[in-house]
Enzyme design. Structure first.
Site, PDB file in Angstrom:
ATOM      1  N   LYS A  26       1.653 -11.116  -4.604  1.00 48.10           N
ATOM      2  CA  LYS A  26       0.856 -11.122  -5.837  1.00 48.10           C
ATOM      3  C   LYS A  26      -0.141  -9.964  -5.978  1.00 48.10           C
ATOM      4  CE  LYS A  26       2.634 -14.529  -7.817  1.00 48.10           C
ATOM      5  NZ  LYS A  26       3.873 -13.813  -8.077  1.00 48.10           N
ATOM      6  N   HIS A  31      16.205  -9.369  -8.594  1.00 42.04           N
ATOM      7  CA  HIS A  31      16.503 -10.500  -7.712  1.00 42.04           C
ATOM      8  C   HIS A  31      16.361 -11.805  -8.484  1.00 42.04           C
ATOM      9  CE1 HIS A  31      16.207  -8.778  -3.358  1.00 42.04           C
ATOM     10  NE2 HIS A  31      16.797  -7.944  -4.185  1.00 42.04           N
ATOM     11  N   PRO A  63      -0.452 -11.543   1.475  1.00 39.58           N
ATOM     12  CA  PRO A  63       0.759 -11.002   0.834  1.00 39.58           C
ATOM     13  C   PRO A  63       1.916 -12.003   0.666  1.00 39.58           C
ATOM     14  CG  PRO A  63       0.499 -10.123   3.056  1.00 39.58           C
ATOM     15  CD  PRO A  63      -0.732 -10.904   2.770  1.00 39.58           C
ATOM     16  N   TYR A  76      11.726 -15.857   3.391  1.00 34.08           N
ATOM     17  CA  TYR A  76      10.415 -16.191   3.951  1.00 34.08           C
ATOM     18  C   TYR A  76      10.668 -17.286   4.980  1.00 34.08           C
ATOM     19  CZ  TYR A  76       8.161 -13.879  -0.092  1.00 34.08           C
ATOM     20  OH  TYR A  76       7.736 -12.974  -1.035  1.00 34.08           O
ATOM     21  N   TYR A  82       5.995 -17.700  -8.528  1.00 36.63           N
ATOM     22  CA  TYR A  82       6.549 -16.511  -7.863  1.00 36.63           C
ATOM     23  C   TYR A  82       6.956 -15.444  -8.878  1.00 36.63           C
ATOM     24  CZ  TYR A  82       8.819 -13.757  -4.256  1.00 36.63           C
ATOM     25  OH  TYR A  82       9.153 -12.731  -3.399  1.00 36.63           O
TER      26      TYR A  82
HETATM   27  P1  RFL Z   1      -5.431   0.264  -3.651  1.00 32.34           P
HETATM   28  O1  RFL Z   1      -3.949   0.410  -3.595  1.00 32.34           O
HETATM   29  O2  RFL Z   1      -6.148  -0.073  -2.405  1.00 32.34           O
HETATM   30  O3  RFL Z   1      -5.996   1.624  -4.256  1.00 32.34           O
HETATM   31  C1  RFL Z   1      -7.374   1.908  -4.296  1.00 32.34           C
HETATM   32  C2  RFL Z   1      -7.563   3.406  -4.293  1.00 32.34           C
HETATM   33  O4  RFL Z   1      -8.951   3.706  -4.369  1.00 32.34           O
HETATM   34  C3  RFL Z   1      -9.255   4.725  -3.432  1.00 32.34           C
HETATM   35  N1  RFL Z   1     -10.683   4.640  -3.060  1.00 32.34           N
HETATM   36  C4  RFL Z   1     -11.635   5.468  -3.548  1.00 32.34           C
HETATM   37  N2  RFL Z   1     -11.585   6.476  -4.420  1.00 32.34           N
HETATM   38  C5  RFL Z   1     -12.734   7.124  -4.701  1.00 32.34           C
HETATM   39  N3  RFL Z   1     -13.934   6.807  -4.123  1.00 32.34           N
HETATM   40  C6  RFL Z   1     -14.030   5.803  -3.236  1.00 32.34           C
HETATM   41  N4  RFL Z   1     -15.206   5.490  -2.678  1.00 32.34           N
HETATM   42  C7  RFL Z   1     -12.853   5.072  -2.924  1.00 32.34           C
HETATM   43  N5  RFL Z   1     -12.579   4.030  -2.115  1.00 32.34           N
HETATM   44  C8  RFL Z   1     -11.274   3.781  -2.199  1.00 32.34           C
HETATM   45  C9  RFL Z   1      -8.326   4.459  -2.275  1.00 32.34           C
HETATM   46  O5  RFL Z   1      -8.126   5.624  -1.456  1.00 32.34           O
HETATM   47  C10 RFL Z   1      -7.056   4.036  -3.012  1.00 32.34           C
HETATM   48  O6  RFL Z   1      -6.211   5.135  -3.290  1.00 32.34           O
HETATM   49  O7  RFL Z   1      -5.858  -0.827  -4.737  1.00 32.34           O
HETATM   50  P2  RFL Z   1      -5.191  -1.214  -6.157  1.00 32.34           P
HETATM   51  O8  RFL Z   1      -4.871   0.018  -6.945  1.00 32.34           O
HETATM   52  O9  RFL Z   1      -6.060  -2.275  -6.723  1.00 32.34           O
HETATM   53  O10 RFL Z   1      -3.759  -1.831  -5.776  1.00 32.34           O
HETATM   54  C11 RFL Z   1      -3.671  -3.042  -5.076  1.00 32.34           C
HETATM   55  C12 RFL Z   1      -2.410  -3.070  -4.212  1.00 32.34           C
HETATM   56  O11 RFL Z   1      -2.362  -1.881  -3.442  1.00 32.34           O
HETATM   57  C13 RFL Z   1      -2.372  -4.304  -3.301  1.00 32.34           C
HETATM   58  O12 RFL Z   1      -2.821  -5.438  -3.983  1.00 32.34           O
HETATM   59  C14 RFL Z   1      -0.941  -4.594  -2.782  1.00 32.34           C
HETATM   60  O13 RFL Z   1      -0.486  -3.557  -1.958  1.00 32.34           O
HETATM   61  C15 RFL Z   1      -0.896  -5.911  -2.009  1.00 32.34           C
HETATM   62  N6  RFL Z   1       0.416  -6.191  -1.445  1.00 32.34           N
HETATM   63  C16 RFL Z   1       1.433  -6.687  -2.229  1.00 32.34           C
HETATM   64  N7  RFL Z   1       1.251  -6.883  -3.553  1.00 32.34           N
HETATM   65  C17 RFL Z   1       2.285  -7.316  -4.344  1.00 32.34           C
HETATM   66  O14 RFL Z   1       2.096  -7.498  -5.551  1.00 32.34           O
HETATM   67  N8  RFL Z   1       3.549  -7.573  -3.833  1.00 32.34           N
HETATM   68  C18 RFL Z   1       3.816  -7.384  -2.507  1.00 32.34           C
HETATM   69  O15 RFL Z   1       4.961  -7.560  -2.122  1.00 32.34           O
HETATM   70  C19 RFL Z   1       2.739  -6.959  -1.636  1.00 32.34           C
HETATM   71  N9  RFL Z   1       2.944  -6.765  -0.336  1.00 32.34           N
HETATM   72  C20 RFL Z   1       0.644  -5.969  -0.083  1.00 32.34           C
HETATM   73  C21 RFL Z   1       1.931  -6.273   0.443  1.00 32.34           C
HETATM   74  C22 RFL Z   1      -0.364  -5.441   0.738  1.00 32.34           C
HETATM   75  C23 RFL Z   1      -0.098  -5.232   2.067  1.00 32.34           C
HETATM   76  N10 RFL Z   1      -1.165  -4.665   2.854  1.00 32.34           N
HETATM   77  C24 RFL Z   1      -0.996  -3.623   3.767  1.00 32.34           C
HETATM   78  C25 RFL Z   1      -2.529  -4.999   2.546  1.00 32.34           C
HETATM   79  C26 RFL Z   1       2.203  -6.075   1.778  1.00 32.34           C
HETATM   80  C27 RFL Z   1       1.179  -5.575   2.604  1.00 32.34           C
HETATM   81  C28 RFL Z   1       1.521  -5.400   4.062  1.00 32.34           C
HETATM   82  C1  PHB Z   2       7.468  -6.311   0.904  1.00 26.85           C
HETATM   83  O1  PHB Z   2       8.666  -6.043   0.689  1.00 26.85           O
HETATM   84  O2  PHB Z   2       6.691  -5.490   1.412  1.00 26.85           O
HETATM   85  C2  PHB Z   2       6.970  -7.661   0.566  1.00 26.85           C
HETATM   86  C3  PHB Z   2       7.766  -8.530  -0.155  1.00 26.85           C
HETATM   87  C4  PHB Z   2       7.316  -9.797  -0.467  1.00 26.85           C
HETATM   88  C5  PHB Z   2       6.057 -10.188  -0.051  1.00 26.85           C
HETATM   89  C6  PHB Z   2       5.238  -9.314   0.652  1.00 26.85           C
HETATM   90  C7  PHB Z   2       5.690  -8.033   0.964  1.00 26.85           C
HETATM   91  O3  PHB Z   2       5.631 -11.457  -0.331  1.00 26.85           O
END
Ligand code: RFL
Ligand code: PHB
Length: 390
Positions: A296, A72, A292, A200, A383
Site C-alpha cells: 500500500k 495480475h 509492506p 504471501y 488489496y
Molecule cells: P520516498 O520514496 O521515500 O521519497 C522521498 C524523497 O525525498 C527525498 N528527501 C529529501 N529531499 C530534500 N530534502 C530533504 N531533507 C529530504 N529528505 C528526503 C528522499 O531522498 C526521497 O527521494 O517517499 P514517497 O515519494 O512518499 O514514496 C513512498 C514509497 O517510496 C513507499 O511508500 C513504498 O516504497 C513502500 N513500499 C511499497 N509500496 C507499495 O505501494 N507497494 C509495494 O509493493 C511496496 N513494497 C515498499 C515495498 C517499501 C519497502 N521499503 C524498503 C521500505 C517494499 C519495501 C521493501
Molecule cells: C514487491 O514486489 O516488492 C512487493 C510486492 C508486494 C508487496 C510488497 C512488496 O506486498
C-alpha cells in the site's frame, strides 16, 4: 527563483505531483537532497493499484507501464503447504499491475526532463520556511552557495525521514505509531519467478513473499530479526531458507541465481495528523508509513498527490474547498490502508510475543478465509485498492 508549488523530494510522490500539476497548468519545482541515480537505486514497491495506474495515465506517463506492466488477476496465500488463491477479478472485477517503483520513478523523471521542468538534485540543508504566513519558501545550499525558491505552497513529499514533518512544531502534530518486532530481508534476482502470481506465505519459520518485476526477474522477501544484516546472508543461505518457507510445490519450481540486490527494511505503521499546516502539505511517506505486506505505501503516496494536485488546481481556479478538505480526505483513506496493512501483517507473520494462542488465531483466520467468499472479498477489495474518495 519563484514558482507556484515548491515540492520537496523527488520520490514517486514528488515526481507524480509535479507531473499532475504540470498537466493542470500549475508551475512547480522539485528540490531533492540525493542524486537521481541514488533515488533510482532504491528497490521498493512492486504492485500498483488501478487508482495509481489511472493517475499515471492522467499525468501522461503510462505508455511504458501499459506496454510492460504485468496485469495480475489474483494472488495466493499459503499456510505451510496449503494454498489459497484470492481471485481479485472474480471477487472485485478489478486487478493490480506488477510494475516496479524504480520503473515508475524512471518514467516520471524522463517525462519531467522532456517537459523541461526544473528539478534540483543534491540540494543540501533544505529548509521549508514561511509556510505559516503568506510567503512560503525553500532554502538550501548547493556548491557552497545559499539558494532560495519562493512559492505559493510547499508540498512535503520527502519521505519518512524528510525535513518537512520534522520542521513542524511538536504541538501542531499528532503522531500514531506501531513498530513490528521484525524486518523483511529482500533479494532481487534475474531468475524466473517461482509462480506466475505473488505468494504471501506463512510458515513455522516466518513469513515469506514471492514477488516479481517481470517474467525473468524475481523479488523475494523473508521475515527476519530486526538486528539481522544483509551481509550475514549468502545467496545460498537465502535460497535455502526461502525454499523451506514456500509451500513445497512452489519451492519445487524455485530457480536460484546470483542476487543483484539484498537489503533489510524494518516494518512500521505510522500516521501524522493533520496533513496540512497553513501553506505546507505533507504527502506520501512524509505523512504515513505502512508495513509492506499489503503493497500500500506507494499507492497511498499516489492517492495523496492525486487529491493534492486536484486541490491545488482548484485553488488556482478560484476555490479553496479542495485544499481545505485535503487533510481530512487523505487521512480517511490512509487509516483504512493502515488497518488493512496491519491486519495482513498480523495474519501472515510469526510474532515472537503472541505464542501458540496467537498462532491458533492466525490458523482460524486462514481457515475462515478459505471457507468464506465474504472474507475473501474484504481482503480482495482492500488489496486492489479503495476508490480515491473512500
Ligand atoms: P520516498 O520514496 O521515500 O521519497 C522521498 C524523497 O525525498 C527525498 N528527501 C529529501 N529531499 C530534500 N530534502 C530533504 N531533507 C529530504 N529528505 C528526503 C528522499 O531522498 C526521497 O527521494 O517517499 P514517497 O515519494 O512518499 O514514496 C513512498 C514509497 O517510496 C513507499 O511508500 C513504498 O516504497 C513502500 N513500499 C511499497 N509500496 C507499495 O505501494 N507497494 C509495494 O509493493 C511496496 N513494497 C515498499 C515495498 C517499501 C519497502 N521499503 C524498503 C521500505 C517494499 C519495501 C521493501
Ligand atoms: C514487491 O514486489 O516488492 C512487493 C510486492 C508486494 C508487496 C510488497 C512488496 O506486498
Amino acid at each position: 527563483m519563484r514558482t507556484q508549488v515548491a515540492i520537496v523530494g523527488a520520490g514517486p510522490a514528488g515526481l507524480l505531483l509535479g507531473a499532475l500539476l504540470h498537466r493542470a497548468g500549475v508551475a512547480n519545482v522539485i528540490v531533492e537532497q540525493r542524486s537521481a541515480d541514488y533515488v533510482l537505486g532504491r528497490i521498493r514497491a512492486g504492485v500498483l493499484e488501478q487508482v495509481t495506474v489511472d493517475l499515471l495515465h492522467e499525468a501522461g506517463v503510462a505508455s511504458r507501464l501499459q506496454a510492460e506492466g504485468l496485469p495480475h488477476d489474483g494472488f495466493e496465500l499459503s499456510f505451510g503447504a496449503e494454498r489459497l488463491r484470492i481471485d481479485l477479478r472474480a471477487l472485485t472485477g478489478r486487478r493490480v499491475t506488477v510494475y516496479g517503483q524504480t520503473e515508475v520513478t524512471r518514467d516520471l523523471m524522463a517525462h519531467r526532463a522532456a517537459a523541461g521542468l526544473a528539478t534540483v538534485y543534491e540540494a543540501e540543508q533544505v529548509q521549508p520556511q514561511g509556510w505559516d504566513g503568506d510567503r512560503p519558501r525553500l532554502t538550501w545550499r548547493q556548491g557552497g552557495a545559499e539558494q532560495r525558491l519562493d512559492a505559493d505552497f510547499i508540498a512535503g513529499c520527502d519521505g519518512f525521514h524528510g525535513v518537512c514533518r520534522a520542521t513542524l512544531p511538536a504541538a501542531a502534530l499528532r503522531t500514531f505509531e506501531k513498530v513490528y518486532p521484525f524486518g523483511w530481508l529482500g533479494v532481487l534476482a534475474d531468475t524466473p519467478p517461482v509462480n506466475h502470481e505473488l505468494i504471501y506465505g506463512r510458515s513455522e519459520r516466518g513469513f515469506t513473499l514471492a514477488s516479481m518485476r517481470s517474467a525473468t526477474r524475481s523479488r523475494y522477501y523473508l521475515q527476519c530479526p530486526l538486528d539481522d544484516r544483509p551481509e550475514a546472508w549468502s545467496d545460498e543461505a537465502f535460497w535455502a531458507e526461502l525454499a523451506r518457507r514456500l509451500p513445497p510445490d512452489a519451492a519445487a519450481q524455485l530457480v536460484t541465481g546470483a542476487s543483484i540486490e539484498k537489503s533489510i527494511a524494518p516494518l512500521r505503521s505510522f500516521v501524522a495528523e493533520p496533513m496540512r499546516f497553513g501553506r505546507l502539505f505533507l504527502a506520501g511517506d512524509a505523512a504515513h508509513i505502512v508495513p509492506p505486506t499489503g503493497a500500500k505505501g506507494l499507492n497511498l503516496a499516489a492517492a495523496d498527490v492525486g487529491l493534492l494536485a486536484r486541490a491545488l488546481a482548484e485553488h488556482y481556479g478560484g476555490s479553496d474547498a479542495g485544499i481545505d478538505h485535503y487533510s481530512a480526505r487523505a487521512l480517511a483513506r490512509v487509516w483504512k490502508a493502515e488497518r488493512f496493512s496491519w491486519w495482513f501483517t498480523s495474519l501472515m507473520h510469526r510474532f515472537p510475543d503472541t505464542g501458540e494462542f496467537g498462532a491458533r488465531l492466525q490458523r482460524a483466520e486462514f481457515d475462515y478465509l478459505c471457507g468464506s467468499t465474504a472474507a475473501q472479498t474484504a481482503l480482495a477489495e482492500n488489496y486492489v485498492g479503495l476508490p480515491l474518495g473512500a
